[in-house]
Design an enzyme around this catalytic site. Structure first.
Site, short mmCIF file in Angstrom:
data_model
loop_
_atom_site.label_atom_id
_atom_site.label_comp_id
_atom_site.label_asym_id
_atom_site.label_seq_id
_atom_site.Cartn_x
_atom_site.Cartn_y
_atom_site.Cartn_z
N ASP A 67 4.03 -3.95 4.45
CA ASP A 67 3.56 -5.01 3.74
C ASP A 67 2.24 -5.11 3.29
O ASP A 67 1.43 -5.59 4.37
CB ASP A 67 3.94 -6.33 4.40
CG ASP A 67 4.15 -7.83 3.71
OD1 ASP A 67 3.72 -7.60 2.65
OD2 ASP A 67 4.40 -8.70 4.25
N ASP B 173 1.56 -6.27 -5.04
CA ASP B 173 2.18 -6.53 -3.92
C ASP B 173 3.34 -5.20 -3.74
O ASP B 173 4.11 -5.07 -4.56
CB ASP B 173 2.75 -7.81 -4.05
CG ASP B 173 3.45 -7.87 -2.52
OD1 ASP B 173 2.99 -7.73 -1.63
OD2 ASP B 173 4.78 -8.43 -2.64
#
Length: 440
Positions: A117, A316
């Site tokens: 992440d 992202d």
């Protein structure tokens, strides 16, 4: 000086030395200047969370749902809410991430599958709850940080619970959407599994030994690997200045993508600078979108970050489909409608608003390329990363409307590019490749 006070002074001195070593870079004869790891996609047969009963179309719908949860989650982290706005009934607990990394913790080593992440800081692993993965009592190299340690101080007042000097530092990370992870701030030996399944020793890392998490895990996934720029992330603890990844196309489900750290990172192609003033997420400046040789007429400054922390355009890895705020999404759909001469109809779900009937060959021959124009870099999307076959013969735009001001460049649109993050030069780079699967 009493014996007790002398003991306390010596303990504090030794603990401070260890803590400084723990939260600052640690050399490793195995890792050297760089290393690489496999990235396994959530929907790959290699994934610990792979569901054999799901159809290809089920996976597309599930990925869209995860993307929406991810958008809501990130928006909650990037926006300052007043207490009156935090309505518990509206909170959404995010699902596990899109790409899994395998590493080991402890002595003897315990294997952990955690999601990667770029939008998260803390490394954490399930240590209790149902089906605990890592048992600290069985690791001879495990230790916890006391309340008066530097690592505990780094957490910040609002994210730690402490009473006495020698008590374990109990962390609690609560996100704006209501999700939490909490447990003991710990340290232990870490080793990452490289693409050849060898373990690469990186020394001791600080991590959260979680005894509670509201994150929803499927299969054997059991933690998170934070790659943001904050002090407790992996890249900050190892003082990694560069990292990159190359994500394979969906039709290579049995092949893992790769992530590269340090000297093995690939920083090449077009480069766009990080947005100034942001030290957590990877915000960049998106100037515009082009279809073929025609620019999409977007409102001026539509992707700018506002002074109150709203909006912006983020890279992202944990978001599947690109999100565009409504004004930009409407302009893109209108431009695509005018540019594409194929039968059109709405998709099978609320998320896919523009779909075309035909074959992939029709898309290849009749549909112009979509290009994202960043400050200093252009990313030309492949047809496979612009459209998905939501149903047989129905191809839908693989981008979703954002009901927030925030827009996100998702991992589908990053596939078959070397995407590099250079923390010294403060840039994200994009280098197209023929096939990321060739780097296995």
């Amino acid at each position: 000086m009493t014996a007790l006070s002398l003991f306390s002074t010596i303990f504090f001195f030794l603990n401070t030395i260890f803590t400084l070593q723990s939260i600052h870079p640690i050399g490793s004869s195995t890792a050297g200047d760089g290393f690489s790891v496999r990235l396994i996609h959530h929907d790959s047969p290699l994934s610990p969370s792979y569901n054999h009963s799901m159809t290809a179309y089920d996976r597309i719908q599930a990925a869209a749902y995860r993307s929406v949860l991810r958008l809501n989650h990130i928006h909650s982290l990037t926006t300052t809410f007043s207490s009156s706005e935090q309505d518990i009934s509206s909170r959404i607990v995010p699902e596990n991430g899109e790409y899994t990394v395998t590493f080991s913790v402890g002595t003897p080593p315990t294997q952990v599958h955690a999601f990667m992440d770029t939008g998260s800081e803390v490394i954490w692993v399930k240590c209790s709850q149902s089906s605990p993965v890592f048992n600290p009592a069985k690791s001879s190299s495990y230790g916890h940080h006391p309340c008066d340690s530097l690592a505990c101080e780094v957490l910040g007042v609002g994210r730690r619970t402490c009473a006495e000097f020698l008590d374990p530092c109990y962390y609690r990370v609560r996100y704006g959407d209501g999700s939490t992870t909490e447990g003991t701030l710990s340290h232990d030996k870490f080793a990452f599994e490289d693409p050849e399944r060898n373990l690469v020793d990186v020394g001791h890392l600080d991590f959260g030994c979680s005894d509670y998490s509201s994150w929803h895990f499927v299969g054997n996934e059991s933690g998170a690997l934070g790659l943001s720029r904050q002090p407790l992330s992996l890249i900050s603890q190892l003082d990694i200045k560069k990292f990159s990844y190359c994500m394979v196309l969906p039709n290579n489900e049995g092949v893992g993508s790769r992530m590269y750290f340090g000297s093995e990172a690939v920083i090449s192609g077009g480069r766009t600078p990080f947005l100034e003033g942001e030290d957590r997420y990877y915000y960049v400046t998106l100037i515009g979108i082009r279809i073929g040789d025609q620019n999409v007429p977007l409102p001026v400054g539509i992707f700018n970050r506002t002074i109150d922390g709203e909006g912006g355009f983020m890279i992202d890895s944990g978001t599947t489909y690109t999100f565009l705020r409504s004004e930009a999404y409407d302009a893109l759909i209108k431009a695509l409608n005018e540019a594409i001469d194929l039968p059109q109809r709405r998709g099978p779900s609320e998320w896919f608003e523009l779909c075309f009937e035909g074959s992939f060959e029709d898309l290849e021959s009749a549909v112009p390329d979509v290009t994202f124009i960043f400050d200093g870099a252009e990313v030309i999307l492949m047809k496979q990363t612009t459209y998905i076959e939501a149903k047989k013969g129905l191809w839908c735009l693989a981008m979703v409307r954002s009901n927030e001001k925030l827009s996100i460049f998702g991992n589908v649109q990053q596939q078959n590019y070397f995407v590099g993050f250079d923390l010294e030069e403060q840039v994200v780079s994009f280098a197209p490749v023929d096939d990321c699967a060739t780097f296995q």
